[in-house]
Scaffold this motif. Structure first.
Motif, PDB file in Angstrom:
ATOM      1  N   TYR A  48      58.416  43.392  52.191  1.00 17.32           N
ATOM      2  CA  TYR A  48      57.339  43.071  51.441  1.00 17.32           C
ATOM      3  C   TYR A  48      56.594  41.662  51.935  1.00 17.32           C
ATOM      4  N   VAL A  49      56.946  41.306  53.279  1.00 20.86           N
ATOM      5  CA  VAL A  49      56.563  40.047  53.811  1.00 20.86           C
ATOM      6  C   VAL A  49      55.586  40.710  54.929  1.00 20.86           C
ATOM      7  N   GLN A  50      54.479  39.956  54.871  1.00 21.38           N
ATOM      8  CA  GLN A  50      53.288  40.377  55.987  1.00 21.38           C
ATOM      9  C   GLN A  50      54.114  40.357  57.397  1.00 21.38           C
ATOM     10  N   VAL A  51      53.674  41.473  58.115  1.00 17.80           N
ATOM     11  CA  VAL A  51      54.183  41.793  59.519  1.00 17.80           C
ATOM     12  C   VAL A  51      52.937  41.333  60.273  1.00 17.80           C
ATOM     13  N   ARG A  52      53.051  40.232  60.842  1.00 19.01           N
ATOM     14  CA  ARG A  52      51.887  39.865  62.083  1.00 19.01           C
ATOM     15  C   ARG A  52      52.423  39.942  63.484  1.00 19.01           C
ATOM     16  N   ARG A  53      51.828  40.853  64.061  1.00 18.76           N
ATOM     17  CA  ARG A  53      52.360  41.034  65.536  1.00 18.76           C
ATOM     18  C   ARG A  53      52.314  39.600  66.364  1.00 18.76           C
ATOM     19  N   SER A  54      51.490  38.775  66.191  1.00 19.10           N
ATOM     20  CA  SER A  54      51.551  37.609  66.980  1.00 19.10           C
ATOM     21  C   SER A  54      52.283  36.467  66.380  1.00 19.10           C
ATOM     22  N   LYS A  55      52.789  36.646  65.067  1.00 15.78           N
ATOM     23  CA  LYS A  55      53.548  35.599  64.525  1.00 15.78           C
ATOM     24  C   LYS A  55      54.589  36.130  63.564  1.00 15.78           C
ATOM     25  N   PRO A  56      55.623  36.603  64.241  1.00 13.79           N
ATOM     26  CA  PRO A  56      56.663  37.102  63.546  1.00 13.79           C
ATOM     27  C   PRO A  56      57.374  35.988  62.808  1.00 13.79           C
ATOM     28  N   SER A 114      44.754  42.404  70.943  1.00 15.38           N
ATOM     29  CA  SER A 114      44.137  41.081  71.430  1.00 15.38           C
ATOM     30  C   SER A 114      44.390  39.948  71.015  1.00 15.38           C
ATOM     31  N   GLU A 115      44.155  38.723  71.365  1.00 12.72           N
ATOM     32  CA  GLU A 115      44.407  37.591  70.780  1.00 12.72           C
ATOM     33  C   GLU A 115      44.294  37.360  69.267  1.00 12.72           C
ATOM     34  N   ALA A 116      43.262  38.044  68.980  1.00 12.65           N
ATOM     35  CA  ALA A 116      42.628  37.854  67.599  1.00 12.65           C
ATOM     36  C   ALA A 116      43.582  38.467  66.507  1.00 12.65           C
ATOM     37  N   ASP A 117      44.417  39.526  66.827  1.00 17.09           N
ATOM     38  CA  ASP A 117      45.484  40.033  66.012  1.00 17.09           C
ATOM     39  C   ASP A 117      44.887  40.320  64.653  1.00 17.09           C
ATOM     40  N   SER A 118      43.734  40.533  64.400  1.00 19.25           N
ATOM     41  CA  SER A 118      43.095  40.646  62.877  1.00 19.25           C
ATOM     42  C   SER A 118      44.052  41.289  62.113  1.00 19.25           C
ATOM     43  N   LEU A 119      43.742  40.892  60.640  1.00 17.56           N
ATOM     44  CA  LEU A 119      44.632  41.549  59.777  1.00 17.56           C
ATOM     45  C   LEU A 119      44.346  43.240  59.412  1.00 17.56           C
ATOM     46  N   ARG A 120      45.161  43.738  58.969  1.00 15.52           N
ATOM     47  CA  ARG A 120      44.995  44.953  58.430  1.00 15.52           C
ATOM     48  C   ARG A 120      45.220  44.991  56.625  1.00 15.52           C
ATOM     49  N   PRO A 121      44.139  44.527  56.036  1.00 15.02           N
ATOM     50  CA  PRO A 121      44.480  44.148  54.711  1.00 15.02           C
ATOM     51  C   PRO A 121      45.072  45.461  53.771  1.00 15.02           C
ATOM     52  N   LEU A 161      49.086  57.473  61.710  1.00 18.65           N
ATOM     53  CA  LEU A 161      48.463  57.925  62.840  1.00 18.65           C
ATOM     54  C   LEU A 161      47.363  56.608  63.315  1.00 18.65           C
ATOM     55  N   ARG A 162      47.490  55.681  62.241  1.00 19.83           N
ATOM     56  CA  ARG A 162      46.544  54.255  62.642  1.00 19.83           C
ATOM     57  C   ARG A 162      47.609  52.860  62.971  1.00 19.83           C
ATOM     58  N   MET A 163      48.877  53.300  63.362  1.00 20.53           N
ATOM     59  CA  MET A 163      49.620  52.242  63.301  1.00 20.53           C
ATOM     60  C   MET A 163      49.730  51.591  64.595  1.00 20.53           C
ATOM     61  N   ALA A 164      49.260  52.295  65.583  1.00 17.19           N
ATOM     62  CA  ALA A 164      49.029  51.558  66.853  1.00 17.19           C
ATOM     63  C   ALA A 164      48.379  50.492  67.237  1.00 17.19           C
ATOM     64  N   PRO A 165      48.712  49.504  68.030  1.00 11.69           N
ATOM     65  CA  PRO A 165      47.834  48.330  67.973  1.00 11.69           C
ATOM     66  C   PRO A 165      46.287  48.753  68.409  1.00 11.69           C
ATOM     67  N   ASP A 166      45.342  47.972  67.727  1.00 15.01           N
ATOM     68  CA  ASP A 166      43.849  48.635  67.773  1.00 15.01           C
ATOM     69  C   ASP A 166      42.995  47.306  67.619  1.00 15.01           C
ATOM     70  N   ASP A 176      37.833  43.890  67.197  1.00  9.11           N
ATOM     71  CA  ASP A 176      37.909  42.271  67.502  1.00  9.11           C
ATOM     72  C   ASP A 176      37.102  41.715  68.846  1.00  9.11           C
ATOM     73  N   GLY A 177      36.268  42.478  69.341  1.00  6.94           N
ATOM     74  CA  GLY A 177      35.476  42.182  70.531  1.00  6.94           C
ATOM     75  C   GLY A 177      36.314  42.063  71.710  1.00  6.94           C
ATOM     76  N   VAL A 178      36.742  43.285  72.298  1.00  8.77           N
ATOM     77  CA  VAL A 178      37.533  43.096  73.591  1.00  8.77           C
ATOM     78  C   VAL A 178      36.724  43.133  74.665  1.00  8.77           C
ATOM     79  N   ASP A 179      37.306  42.846  75.939  1.00 14.28           N
ATOM     80  CA  ASP A 179      36.542  42.732  77.087  1.00 14.28           C
ATOM     81  C   ASP A 179      36.207  44.222  77.738  1.00 14.28           C
ATOM     82  N   ASP A 180      36.943  45.108  77.572  1.00 11.37           N
ATOM     83  CA  ASP A 180      36.845  46.549  78.074  1.00 11.37           C
ATOM     84  C   ASP A 180      36.959  47.537  76.800  1.00 11.37           C
ATOM     85  N   PRO A 181      35.767  47.707  75.944  1.00 10.04           N
ATOM     86  CA  PRO A 181      35.995  48.623  74.871  1.00 10.04           C
ATOM     87  C   PRO A 181      36.386  49.981  75.219  1.00 10.04           C
TER      88      PRO A 181
END
Length: 872
Positions: free
Chosen positions: A733-741, A247-254, A313-318, A322-327
């Motif tokens: 070691y640099v953060q990999v953010r899908r929405s912010k390469p 989703s647009e939120a692209d929340s972090l996986r800390p 097995l947790r690496m797929a976009p998830d 984040d409050g998606v339209d169709d859970p």
């Protein structure tokens, strides 16, 4: 020699009438109609128009208009050809290409032959043919003999023998050996992703020992940088990211970084890949952990690592947190994307194409897809879903947990004391404020104040509203700031005490819930709202059918987990699976040699490329397994070969084999994104070699670039502050953010994980040149390099240039190089001097230094040159 099916032999025969190869339905036509037609005409319960095209004999049919589907020998009278040529069929998808229709026409003209008698009956659904079973990728790995019909003086490892055999058939040979400077730069960048130290280059060049190169390779394989480099290759395939995506939120996986560190440690330790893969697929089952019972697993470092490994097995976009339209869709999409990652990385097949229907090209049915999904469903269970935050597991020991609880009790007591203190202060203030009210209203007001708000009468509410400042129930600072400061200081004591708690780490992992095993059902057209029949866990039919018994021997594990994933992992790494070892060694070869033996590493199916050297691929796969699934011995086998050590220059090879499919020269290629960034930081001396731990942050700066640093931006403004030395850590070691390469990495083709990267693109586009000319990353580091040269060798331009060459290119400059660069420095210094005279700096600005600015300009050019960017 591998056995060839009778259908293939027949297809290799020639038509006596015309000398053309005889086309058969099974080999030549069925793949075409399977790709375009049988989805509607054969694989559905009721074939469209009553026409089933899965077998040749089904085509002996007359249509409602009296025309014949097939008229052997006369394609122009065959309705099959007419309907396709008119564009009426296929109704879905693209029109059949002319080349494929021409094959059908030629087959009909030859008599519409089959390779063998067809089955008398056929159940609904896809047909797995003899040609499918004979396809090379589904055959067992068989170790071939190393060729002996080649010049033994050119063979350093068996790799050379296999390559020379194919080369000689084309009249080619290896290129001349690469010089030592070129070789050490190549192998150091290859194994560590960093440039060699000039001292190491000098020592290697001057080492007369016959095993000097072997010692160099071993030294590099033993370095920390090796694991950091080669982990990046695996993280590409797994789709590693520090954010959830979807989703647009692209929340972090800390806590995803623990998986990244696990991969680096495993590769540096040369952990056998059978263990490595089993831990990633079923580490929780190996560790005896379930969702409700994992505490014992985190008390042992090995079992903790096994649990961490399941983050694969947790690496797929998830985006389910984040409050998606169709859970419902989002949950099933997570599973689908993870299956795509798993199968493309380990099987080298596009299994994901069978989610909604049978695979159009490969013998993978939709039922196969859901049987594979059933292996993983107990851990995902979309109808009893656990969002990302619910799949975190504390690393607290019992002692740490008890200590934290003890501190929390004390902190809450301090907070209670602070609240009582504040209340007492407010009560004191109230006693002063109430005296300001008319005497007749004081007692009613006191009673109203003491009454809970929800039980106050209208009269009491009106009285409080009449004298609001007398209430004194909150906002102590409005009455007495000093007393508020006392309360605040007391509250701060609680905060300070909580800071002494043991730091609580978390593991991002995949586990099952004991006893909660969902039924997996095949979804009609992939729609989770249209479940059909239940399926059981199992291997792809094309592979399982070739085994004498069920390859998945599932037995529940003692923890209460189903054991499905562990059984599957053990089967994949048994050495009997036809794909896994081939897929892995093909990727390793690709990273060393610049192209894969199968140059579609994520697709070994019919839409992928065929292997250029199938015997070499099988030999490497078997060698890998026989050596205990260890990667470092395989590295040595490839790196010590003449094929790897040869020059990138071979004119004959370039003319005869432009794509270098025969490996008669080393494939020159550009540094990848991370190697480019890390190497530039390395030569300037500011690269931070600190390993492991949470990633360095990123943010969008006012110019719109994503850079490394501390993000201080808001919704309305962009700002990034320096993170100090963390800004200069290695790119892994640099953060990999899908929405912010990160801009520097993204420009040079670092992948965006959607969901993973099977093979990186290597583009040559204008933004790369523009970045090298204008980006502050390059400009700042060019200045740093110039300053470093001046510090090391003051006031000696020639020596500085020689030093720059050794740092960047691992070899000395020629006299022509020096002459041209010295002339450039003179011209730039004069031009900059004149510029500063014409444009005096502000009084508080640093004093201009034209010679140093000229050197910085030259350093930028050197760092932007192909000589630096490319690995020969």
């Amino acid at each position: 020699m591998r056995v060839i099916g009778i259908g293939i032999l027949l297809a290799l025969a020639t038509d006596a009438r015309g000398g053309d190869p005889v086309l058969t339905f099974e080999k030549d036509v069925r793949p075409i109609v399977k790709a375009h037609c049988t989805h509607c005409h054969g694989e559905e319960e009721k074939p469209g128009g009553g026409l089933d095209l899965r077998l040749r004999r089904f085509m002996d049919k007359t249509l409602d208009d009296g025309s014949h589907v097939l008229v052997p020998g006369e394609p122009e009278k065959s309705a099959l050809v007419q309907i396709i040529r008119s564009g009426d069929m296929p109704k879905k998808g693209k029109k059949m290409p002319e080349a494929e229709l021409a094959v059908i026409e030629k087959w009909i003209a030859q008599g519409a032959k089959t390779a063998r008698p067809e089955p008398l009956t056929l159940a609904p659904g896809p047909l797995i043919s003899e040609e499918d079973r004979n396809y090379w990728a589904f055959q067992p790995v068989q170790r071939p003999e190393v060729p002996e019909t080649v010049d033994p003086t050119q063979v350093r490892t068996p790799v050379d023998a296999f390559l020379l055999k194919a080369m000689q058939e084309k009249g080619l040979n290896f290129a001349a050996p690469a010089d030592r400077q070129t070789l050490i730069r190549r192998v150091t960048l290859d194994l560590t992703g960093l440039l060699p130290d000039p001292r190491d280059v000098e020592a290697f060049v001057d080492d007369p020992a016959p095993d000097a190169y072997e010692k160099l390779v071993d030294h590099l394989l033993d370095s920390q940088a090796y694991g950091e480099r080669w982990a990046r290759h695996w993280l590409d395939v797994t789709g590693y990211a520090d954010s959830n995506g979807y989703s647009e939120a692209d929340s972090l996986r800390p806590h995803a970084w623990r998986y990244r560190d696990y991969v680096i440690r495993s590769i540096n330790a040369d952990k056998p890949w059978d263990d490595f893969l089993q831990e990633q697929l079923a580490g929780d089952e190996l560790a005896g952990a379930t969702h409700g019972d994992y505490q014992q697993a985190v008390l042992d470092s090995k079992r903790t690592d096994q649990l961490i490994a399941t983050a694969f097995l947790r690496m797929a976009p998830d985006g389910t947190g984040d409050g998606v339209d169709d859970p419902k869709l989002a949950k099933n999409q997570v599973i689908a994307e993870q299956l795509k990652i798993t199968t493309s990385s380990l099987l080298g097949l596009t299994v994901a194409c069978a989610q909604c229907h049978d695979h159009r090209y490969d013998p993978i049915t939709q039922a196969d897809y859901y049987r594979l999904r059933a292996i993983f469903d107990p851990a995902y269970h979309w109808e009893a879903w656990r969002a990302p935050a619910q799949r975190l597991y504390s690393l607290y020991t019992p002692e740490e947990r008890a200590k934290a609880a003890e501190i929390e009790v004390k902190a809450k007591a301090i907070e209670a004391e602070a609240r009582d203190m504040g209340k007492a202060f407010l009560d004191e203030i109230f006693e002063v404020e109430i005296l300001k009210l008319p005497e007749a209203e004081r007692e009613p007001y006191r009673l109203a104040r003491a009454t809970p708000k929800d039980k106050q009468t209208p009269e009491q509410q009106a009285l409080i509203k009449k004298y609001p400042s007398a209430l004194a129930l909150y906002s102590l600072n409005l009455y007495d700031q000093k007393k508020q400061d006392i309360v605040t200081a007391k509250m701060a004591e609680a905060t300070k005490l909580r800071a002494t708690k043991p730091v609580e780490g978390f593991v991002m992992a995949l586990t099952e819930i004991k006893g909660n095993v969902p039924a997996t059902k095949l979804f009609n057209r992939g729609d989770h709202d249209q479940p059909k029949e239940e399926v059981t866990p199992g291997e792809l039919s094309i592979i399982a059918d070739q085994e004498s018994d069920d390859p998945l021997k599932v037995t529940p594990v003692s923890s209460g987990s189903t054991g499905r994933r562990l059984a599957y992992a053990k089967w994949l790494t048994s050495g009997k699976h036809p794909l896994v070892a081939r897929v892995l060694v093909n990727r390793f070869w690709l990273h060393h040699m610049g192209r894969g033996i199968v140059n579609t590493p994520g697709d070994f199916g019919r839409q992928g490329e065929l292997p250029t050297h199938p015997e070499l691929l099988d030999w490497l796969a078997d060698e890998f397994v026989q050596n205990g699934w260890k990667l470092k011995p395989l590295h040595r086998t490839i790196l010590l070969s003449n094929a790897y050590r040869q020059s990138s220059s071979n004119e004959i090879s370039l003319q005869e084999d432009a794509e270098n499919r025969l490996y008669a020269r080393y494939k020159m290629r550009r540094m990848d994104a991370e190697t480019l960034r890390d190497s530039i930081l390395g030569v300037t001396g500011i690269l931070n070699h600190a390993s492991y731990g949470p990633p360095s942050g990123i943010g969008r700066d006012p110019q719109g670039r994503v850079v490394v640093g501390i993000d201080k931006g808001t919704i309305t403004s962009a700002k990034v502050e320096s993170g100090g030395a963390d800004d200069y850590r290695r790119s892994i070691y640099v953060q990999v953010r899908r929405s912010k390469p990160v801009t520097v990495l993204d420009t040079f083709d670092a992948p965006t994980m959607v969901p993973n990267c099977e093979m990186r693109n290597q583009t040559t586009v204008a933004p790369q040149s523009l970045l090298l000319m204008n980006d502050t990353f390059i400009l700042d580091n060019a200045r740093r390099l110039a300053d470093l040269l001046e510090t090391e060798i003051p006031q000696d331009r020639r020596a500085q240039l020689e030093r720059a060459w050794s740092l960047l290119y691992s070899k000395p400059p020629t006299e022509t190089d020096l002459t041209r660069c010295l002339a450039y420095l003179d011209e730039q210094t004069k031009a900059l001097t004149q510029y500063h005279q014409d444009n005096p700096p502000a009084k508080d600005a640093p004093k201009p230094n034209p010679p140093q600015e000229a050197m910085a300009s030259l350093c930028q050019i050197l760092c932007s040159s192909n000589r630096f960017l490319y690995i020969e």
